[in-house]
Design a protein around this motif. Structure first.
Motif, PDB file in Angstrom:
ATOM      1  N   PRO A  56       0.671  -1.241   0.181  1.00  0.00           N
ATOM      2  CA  PRO A  56       0.082  -0.072  -0.430  1.00  0.00           C
ATOM      3  C   PRO A  56       0.798   1.482   0.531  1.00  0.00           C
ATOM      4  O   PRO A  56       1.598   1.300   0.914  1.00  0.00           O
ATOM      5  CB  PRO A  56      -0.897   0.426   1.504  1.00  0.00           C
ATOM      6  N   SER A  57      -0.180   2.439  -0.555  1.00  0.00           N
ATOM      7  CA  SER A  57       1.488   3.362  -1.314  1.00  0.00           C
ATOM      8  C   SER A  57       0.653   4.174  -0.441  1.00  0.00           C
ATOM      9  O   SER A  57      -0.702   4.577  -1.710  1.00  0.00           O
ATOM     10  CB  SER A  57       2.362   3.147  -1.669  1.00  0.00           C
ATOM     11  N   VAL A  58       0.810   5.913  -0.831  1.00  0.00           N
ATOM     12  CA  VAL A  58       0.164   6.848  -1.165  1.00  0.00           C
ATOM     13  C   VAL A  58       1.150   8.140  -1.009  1.00  0.00           C
ATOM     14  O   VAL A  58       1.842   8.360  -0.737  1.00  0.00           O
ATOM     15  CB  VAL A  58      -0.905   7.230   0.518  1.00  0.00           C
ATOM     16  N   VAL A  59      -0.137   9.156  -1.538  1.00  0.00           N
ATOM     17  CA  VAL A  59       0.925  10.350  -1.885  1.00  0.00           C
ATOM     18  C   VAL A  59       0.895  11.330  -0.638  1.00  0.00           C
ATOM     19  O   VAL A  59       0.317  11.803   0.033  1.00  0.00           O
ATOM     20  CB  VAL A  59       0.727  11.348  -3.206  1.00  0.00           C
ATOM     21  N   ASP A  60       2.087  11.637   0.196  1.00  0.00           N
ATOM     22  CA  ASP A  60       2.616  13.024   1.685  1.00  0.00           C
ATOM     23  C   ASP A  60       3.559  12.968   1.130  1.00  0.00           C
ATOM     24  O   ASP A  60       4.559  12.752   1.257  1.00  0.00           O
ATOM     25  CB  ASP A  60       1.775  11.719   2.185  1.00  0.00           C
ATOM     26  N   ASP A  61       3.820  13.938   1.762  1.00  0.00           N
ATOM     27  CA  ASP A  61       4.123  15.852   2.512  1.00  0.00           C
ATOM     28  C   ASP A  61       5.507  14.774   3.826  1.00  0.00           C
ATOM     29  O   ASP A  61       4.474  16.066   4.091  1.00  0.00           O
ATOM     30  CB  ASP A  61       4.738  16.920   1.532  1.00  0.00           C
ATOM     31  N   CYS A  62       6.089  14.810   4.119  1.00  0.00           N
ATOM     32  CA  CYS A  62       6.275  14.604   4.942  1.00  0.00           C
ATOM     33  C   CYS A  62       6.960  15.781   5.979  1.00  0.00           C
ATOM     34  O   CYS A  62       6.216  16.092   7.435  1.00  0.00           O
ATOM     35  CB  CYS A  62       7.737  13.330   5.759  1.00  0.00           C
ATOM     36  N   VAL A  63       7.348  16.883   4.958  1.00  0.00           N
ATOM     37  CA  VAL A  63       7.713  18.177   5.477  1.00  0.00           C
ATOM     38  C   VAL A  63       5.866  18.685   6.311  1.00  0.00           C
ATOM     39  O   VAL A  63       5.977  19.854   7.145  1.00  0.00           O
ATOM     40  CB  VAL A  63       8.001  19.029   4.361  1.00  0.00           C
ATOM     41  N   GLU A  64       4.983  17.871   5.799  1.00  0.00           N
ATOM     42  CA  GLU A  64       3.693  18.918   5.638  1.00  0.00           C
ATOM     43  C   GLU A  64       2.637  17.380   5.833  1.00  0.00           C
ATOM     44  O   GLU A  64       1.884  17.654   5.025  1.00  0.00           O
ATOM     45  CB  GLU A  64       2.740  20.205   4.886  1.00  0.00           C
ATOM     46  N   PRO A  65       2.743  17.023   6.492  1.00  0.00           N
ATOM     47  CA  PRO A  65       2.071  15.390   6.840  1.00  0.00           C
ATOM     48  C   PRO A  65       0.756  15.001   7.114  1.00  0.00           C
ATOM     49  O   PRO A  65       0.243  16.384   7.377  1.00  0.00           O
ATOM     50  CB  PRO A  65       3.240  14.385   7.493  1.00  0.00           C
ATOM     51  N   THR A  66       0.068  14.256   6.622  1.00  0.00           N
ATOM     52  CA  THR A  66      -1.448  14.318   6.772  1.00  0.00           C
ATOM     53  C   THR A  66      -0.781  13.279   7.746  1.00  0.00           C
ATOM     54  O   THR A  66      -0.749  11.597   8.000  1.00  0.00           O
ATOM     55  CB  THR A  66      -2.266  13.301   6.087  1.00  0.00           C
TER      56      THR A  66
END
Length: 133
Positions: A56-66
């Motif tokens: 499983p994978s998702v798009v997310d930015d760890c600098v501004e994380p969900t």
């Protein structure tokens, strides 16, 4: 040795944690597949979208994380990140009470390099430790 690095990281995570998030997987799932095949819950994240794969994978930015994507994780780990994202990962791991394990490219380190762990001949760095092994 490249695949050996991902294999070593995957084995370490699989042997020491129950749930994990790999940040910045770049479409490469070797480590995550090892984790998943060991029965450990895994999610991969990246700022770019990749074709659906075996993990499983998702798009997310760890600098501004969900943050909700990470909350169930015992560990956040990343393989060869840019050192500029390590502070954001430390903050995220601390916020959700998860360990942070990093495999750095070459001799790159963030600050003091955290706690060093050698597994299968590969040097890992634990910047946040919240769980006992």
């Amino acid at each position: 040795m490249r695949n050996g690095i991902e294999t070593a990281v995957g084995r370490y995570i699989a042997e020491n944690y129950r749930s994990a998030v790999e940040v910045g997987f770049g479409g490469k799932t070797t480590a995550a597949e090892i984790v998943q095949n060991a029965g450990v819950r895994i999610l991969c994240t990246d700022v770019h979208a990749y074709a659906e794969g075996p993990v499983p994978s998702v798009v997310d930015d760890c600098v501004e994380p969900t943050v909700s994507l990470y909350q169930a994780a015992d560990v956040i780990y990343t393989i060869r990140p840019g050192t500029e994202i390590v502070p954001a990962l430390i903050e995220l791991a601390t916020r959700i009470n998860a360990d942070l394990i990093v495999y750095h490219l070459g001799f790159e380190l963030y600050e003091n390099g955290g706690e060093r762990i050698v597994t299968d001949g590969v040097m890992l760095h634990r910047y946040v430790k919240t769980h006992q092994e």
